[in-house]
Structure formats: structure tokens, C-alpha cells
Design a protein around this motif. Structure first.
Motif, short mmCIF file in Angstrom:
data_model
loop_
_atom_site.label_atom_id
_atom_site.label_comp_id
_atom_site.label_asym_id
_atom_site.label_seq_id
_atom_site.Cartn_x
_atom_site.Cartn_y
_atom_site.Cartn_z
N ALA A 132 -6.42 3.30 5.56
CA ALA A 132 -4.98 3.03 5.51
C ALA A 132 -4.64 1.56 5.39
CB ALA A 132 -4.32 3.62 6.76
N GLU A 133 -5.51 0.67 5.86
CA GLU A 133 -5.18 -0.75 5.84
C GLU A 133 -6.02 -1.54 4.85
OE1 GLU A 133 -5.40 -2.32 9.76
OE2 GLU A 133 -3.80 -1.04 10.55
N SER A 134 -6.85 -0.87 4.09
CA SER A 134 -7.71 -1.57 3.13
C SER A 134 -7.16 -1.43 1.72
CB SER A 134 -9.13 -0.99 3.17
OG SER A 134 -9.72 -1.21 4.44
N PRO A 135 -7.26 -2.48 0.93
CA PRO A 135 -6.81 -2.38 -0.47
C PRO A 135 -7.76 -1.49 -1.26
CG PRO A 135 -7.89 -4.49 -0.08
CD PRO A 135 -7.77 -3.83 1.25
N PRO A 136 -7.26 -0.83 -2.28
CA PRO A 136 -8.16 -0.06 -3.14
C PRO A 136 -8.97 -1.00 -4.03
CG PRO A 136 -5.91 0.05 -3.96
CD PRO A 136 -5.86 -0.69 -2.66
N ARG A 179 -4.91 6.64 -4.35
CA ARG A 179 -4.35 7.52 -3.32
C ARG A 179 -5.43 7.98 -2.35
NH1 ARG A 179 -1.42 11.47 -7.40
NH2 ARG A 179 -3.29 10.84 -8.55
N ILE A 180 -6.60 8.27 -2.87
CA ILE A 180 -7.73 8.60 -1.99
C ILE A 180 -8.06 7.41 -1.10
CG2 ILE A 180 -10.21 9.11 -1.95
CD1 ILE A 180 -8.63 11.54 -2.62
N SER A 181 -8.05 6.24 -1.70
CA SER A 181 -8.38 5.02 -0.95
C SER A 181 -7.42 4.81 0.21
CB SER A 181 -8.34 3.81 -1.89
OG SER A 181 -8.57 2.61 -1.18
N ILE A 182 -6.12 4.90 -0.05
CA ILE A 182 -5.13 4.63 0.99
C ILE A 182 -5.12 5.75 2.03
CG2 ILE A 182 -2.67 4.26 1.42
CD1 ILE A 182 -2.53 3.12 -1.47
N LEU A 230 0.83 -1.21 0.00
CA LEU A 230 0.00 0.00 0.00
C LEU A 230 0.86 1.26 0.00
CD1 LEU A 230 -2.87 -1.00 2.48
CD2 LEU A 230 -3.01 -0.77 0.00
N SER A 231 1.98 1.22 0.72
CA SER A 231 2.86 2.40 0.73
C SER A 231 3.50 2.61 -0.64
CB SER A 231 3.94 2.24 1.81
OG SER A 231 4.80 1.16 1.51
N LEU A 232 3.85 1.52 -1.32
CA LEU A 232 4.39 1.64 -2.68
C LEU A 232 3.33 2.17 -3.63
CD1 LEU A 232 6.36 -1.74 -3.00
CD2 LEU A 232 7.31 0.53 -2.59
N ALA A 240 -5.51 -9.04 -2.05
CA ALA A 240 -6.15 -7.89 -2.70
C ALA A 240 -5.15 -6.75 -2.90
CB ALA A 240 -7.34 -7.42 -1.88
N CYS A 241 -4.27 -6.53 -1.93
CA CYS A 241 -3.26 -5.48 -2.06
C CYS A 241 -2.24 -5.82 -3.15
CB CYS A 241 -2.52 -5.29 -0.73
SG CYS A 241 -3.52 -4.58 0.60
N LEU A 242 -2.00 -7.10 -3.35
CA LEU A 242 -1.00 -7.55 -4.32
C LEU A 242 -1.48 -7.45 -5.77
CD1 LEU A 242 1.81 -8.89 -4.68
CD2 LEU A 242 0.70 -11.11 -4.29
N MET A 243 -2.78 -7.40 -5.96
CA MET A 243 -3.34 -7.44 -7.32
C MET A 243 -2.70 -6.45 -8.30
SD MET A 243 -6.74 -8.89 -8.24
CE MET A 243 -7.48 -7.37 -8.72
N PRO A 244 -2.57 -5.16 -7.96
CA PRO A 244 -2.03 -4.22 -8.96
C PRO A 244 -0.57 -4.49 -9.33
CG PRO A 244 -3.18 -3.07 -7.18
CD PRO A 244 -3.02 -4.48 -6.74
N PHE A 245 0.11 -5.35 -8.56
CA PHE A 245 1.53 -5.60 -8.77
C PHE A 245 1.80 -6.88 -9.56
CE2 PHE A 245 1.05 -3.02 -5.02
CZ PHE A 245 2.08 -2.09 -5.09
N LEU A 246 0.74 -7.56 -9.97
CA LEU A 246 0.91 -8.87 -10.60
C LEU A 246 0.89 -8.78 -12.12
CD1 LEU A 246 -1.34 -11.11 -8.33
CD2 LEU A 246 1.14 -10.83 -8.25
N GLU A 247 1.60 -9.69 -12.74
CA GLU A 247 1.61 -9.78 -14.20
C GLU A 247 0.41 -10.60 -14.67
OE1 GLU A 247 5.41 -11.33 -15.22
OE2 GLU A 247 6.48 -9.47 -14.74
N HIS A 248 0.29 -10.70 -15.97
CA HIS A 248 -0.92 -11.23 -16.61
C HIS A 248 -1.32 -12.61 -16.12
CE1 HIS A 248 -3.83 -12.12 -19.73
NE2 HIS A 248 -3.13 -13.18 -20.08
N ASP A 249 -0.38 -13.56 -16.13
CA ASP A 249 -0.74 -14.94 -15.80
C ASP A 249 -1.16 -15.09 -14.35
OD1 ASP A 249 1.86 -14.28 -15.10
OD2 ASP A 249 2.58 -16.35 -15.22
N LEU A 250 -0.53 -14.35 -13.45
CA LEU A 250 -0.89 -14.44 -12.04
C LEU A 250 -2.23 -13.75 -11.76
CD1 LEU A 250 2.58 -13.84 -10.35
CD2 LEU A 250 1.53 -15.98 -11.09
N LEU A 251 -2.47 -12.65 -12.45
CA LEU A 251 -3.76 -11.97 -12.30
C LEU A 251 -4.91 -12.89 -12.72
CD1 LEU A 251 -3.30 -8.29 -13.54
CD2 LEU A 251 -4.23 -9.02 -11.34
#
Length: 352
Positions: free
Chosen positions: A286-290, A279-282, A47-49, A112-123
Motif C-alpha cells: 500500500a505504501e510502495s510505488p509500483p 493495481r496489484i502493486s498498490i 497512489l490512490s489516484l 518514485a510515486c510521482l513518476m507516472p504523473f510527469l511529462e516528458h521533460d521532467l521524466l
């Protein structure tokens, strides 16, 4: 950045160590609380990243075309290894005897937090991975699993556009997701919530329901058949007593509440709006995924502070399902197909 990378790698090693100790029964056996604390570290780090990113990864995630550009937004950390480590822990989570619920909650949040950081096959594999956790996590987390699927995972995976415009694997795996939830959750409200979410996201989801009716386990087949005729009206009202089906699915769905940390009605106010700005979400959760799901009061308050932000309506549970088809152009000529499907339903319904 070097310190962050070193800490990230060290925590990854801890996750692998938890897995090995659980797999081989090595003492001391890690508790769910220990594992939850480590997994929470990753959620907060991700989330900080994400908060440092100025572009909109939740918009970019909707198309495979932007995957390279999206992945270039983040520091060079091993997100794939984190995904693999969480997957391994799901495989051995049944060996955790203390603090399982705490670990399960942290696991779902981290996925849920990891989702935006994953590549196609993992998503593509995220919906089934999340749904499969319902087979090993305690019953008290079943509602959480369905919520994460409906609000954080499915809206950003099954609608993704492949480069070649073909249906993605996440969408193709929906019948397996339905089968998993229908088999391991005995609460009809969970089944209704999942299916209503899918009906809004995927055209032709009735084919997935028919697939579950044809190939699912007995509990999954029974629930799928009942829901088929709960949401898709029958041509022949006299073929069976549909009121029995309506009674079985009359349970009120648990409302998904506002996620804002400082909501004045925390825990009671049903979410009615969603903001996709990460950014609004975080900032406000603070502890919930967007994305950020808000009650009307909180949405209005945040909108006054950030008038340029868009707050979209979210899908609410269906209040009533018609007993008959409401399409004025509905023709009895199609009744032969419906009667075939209804015959399948009656067989499954009687077996249940």
C-alpha cells in the motif's frame, strides 16, 4: 474532487513554506519529521489516484508517443509544481538538522510515486535528480537511493522512446548519474549494483564509464576505472594484478527484499519476481510505488489469486566475473585499443 484538489493545493503551499523558512532561516525551522509527513501525504494521494486508473501507465510511460494519453488518465492536479517543490527542498535539505533520514526516505518514495504523473521533460531529469540527492542525504540512505534508481527510476526513464527516435536526455545523463553515485558513496557494492543495472538497460554503457574516467572527480575516476576492468576482461592479463581489483569489489550486494506488506519473511526474503500491474502493486504494497517486487513465495501466492497476471524475473547480482574475455571470436588485433584504455586505468589506479 474539489476537496481533494483543495487539500492538494494546501499541502503544496506547505512545501513551499518549508522551503522559504529553511532558505531564510525563519523560525520555527521545520523539522525533517514535519516535512516527511507532508511528503507522505502526496505519496498516498498519488497512489490512490493511480489505483483508480484502469489502463497501464507503467507500459505507456515507455514511449513519449503515449504521454498525452497517459496524462489524460489523471485528475487535473498540479504535478509539475509538486516536482518543483521537491526539487527545491533537495536544494535546502542540508539545513535540516532533525529528522533528515525520515525526510529523505519520504522524498525518495514520493519521487518514485510521482513518476507516472510527469511529462516528458521532467521524466528525463528524474535519474539525475534522484542521484543528486546522494550528495545531501545521510549515508544510511545511500542504499535506498541506489535501490530507487535501479528498481523504480532507471528502468522507466533511460529506455523511453522519443518521438523522433533519438536518445533521450535521461539516457544521455547516465555518465553524470554514475559520477554522482561514485563520488558520494564510498561503498563499492553500490557502484556494482548501479553499473550492473545500467548494463542491463543501456547498450554501450562502457562509454559512460570512460566518460567518468576522463572527466570525473578523483574518487569517481578511480572507481570507474576499476569497475571498467572488473566487468570488461582485459586482453593482457599480465599488464597488472587484477586480483587486487577483484578483492576491492568482493563485497556482497545488499539484497533487495520482497515489498509485499504481508510477506511471511518480511525483511529477509530476497525479491525474485516483479509485477508491473500498478493495481496489484498498490493492493499488496500500500505504501510502495509500483512496480511490485516479490519473493518467489509471495509471487506464487498472488499468482494463484490472480492467474492472469504476469510475474517477470528480475536481475540478480553477478556472482562471478571472468578473468579473461570469453568470446571465442576475440582477436588480439584489437589489443592496441585495450592497451590505451588500460594505460588510463593504471594511472588512475596508482593515483588512488
Amino acid at each position: 474532487m474539489g476537496t481533494r484538489s483543495a487539500a492538494y493545493t494546501l499541502k503544496l503551499t506547505s512545501l513551499h513554506d518549508y522551503y522559504q523558512r529553511l532558505l531564510h532561516g525563519t523560525q520555527p525551522i521545520p523539522s525533517g519529521f514535519d516535512m516527511a509527513n507532508t511528503v507522505k501525504y502526496f505519496s498516498q494521494t498519488l497512489l490512490s489516484l493511480l489505483k483508480e486508473v484502469r489502463e497501464s501507465p507503467l507500459e505507456m510511460i515507455k514511449s513519449q508517443t503515449f504521454d498525452g494519453e497517459r496524462m489524460a488518465l489523471y485528475p487535473n492536479l498540479d504535478y509539475k509544481q509538486l516536482y518543483n517543490a521537491l526539487t527545491q527542498l533537495i536544494d535546502v535539505v542540508s539545513l535540516v538538522h532533525i529528522g533528515l533520514a525520515a525526510f529523505g526516505q519520504a522524498l525518495l518514495q514520493c519521487l518514485a510515486c510521482l513518476m507516472p504523473f510527469l511529462e516528458h521533460d521532467l521524466l528525463d531529469n528524474m535519474p539525475y535528480l534522484t542521484a543528486s540527492s546522494i550528495s545531501v542525504l545521510p549515508v544510511e540512505l545511500h542504499q535506498e537511493i541506489v535501490n530507487y534508481l535501479c528498481f523504480y527510476i532507471l528502468p522507466f526513464t533511460i529506455t523511453r522512446k522519443n518521438i523522433d527516435e533519438t536518445e533521450n536526455y535521461a539516457s544521455q545523463s547516465i555518465s553524470a548519474v554514475i559520477m554522482m553515485v561514485f563520488q558520494y558513496s564510498s561503498n563499492p557494492a553500490h557502484h556494482c549494483q548501479l553499473l550492473e543495472c545500467l548494463m542491463a538497460l543501456k547498450p554501450g554503457v562502457v562509454k559512460d564509464i570512460l566518460c567518468v574516467v576522463a572527466y570525473g572527480t578523483a574518487p569517481a575516476r578511480a572507481s570507474a576505472a576499476k569497475l571498467l576492468f572488473y566487468y570488461w576482461p582485459t586482453f593482457n592479463q599480465n599488464l597488472f594484478d587484477r586480483r587486487a581489483v577483484l578483492m576491492k569489489f568482493a563485497n556482497d550486494l545488499a539484497p533487495f527484499v520482497c515489498q509485499r506488506d504481508s510477506c511471511p519473511n518480511a525483511g529477509n526474503a530476497e525479491a525474485g519476481k516483479v509485477c508491473y500491474d500498478h493495481r496489484i502493486s498498490i493492493t499488496f504494497a500500500a505504501e510502495s510505488p509500483p512496480p511490485l517486487y516479490l519473493c518467489i513465495e509471495c509471487a506464487n501466492e498472488i499468482h494463484r489469486e490472480h492467474p492472469n497476471q504476469t510475474f517477470n524475473d528480475i536481475l540478480h547480482p553477478m556472482q562471478q566475473v571472468s578473468m579473461v574475455c570469453e568470446n571465442k571470436e576475440c582477436f588480439d588485433a584489437r589489443i592496441s585499443f585495450i592497451e590505451i584504455v588500460e594505460t588510463i586505468y593504471i594511472d588512475v589506479f596508482n593515483d588512488s
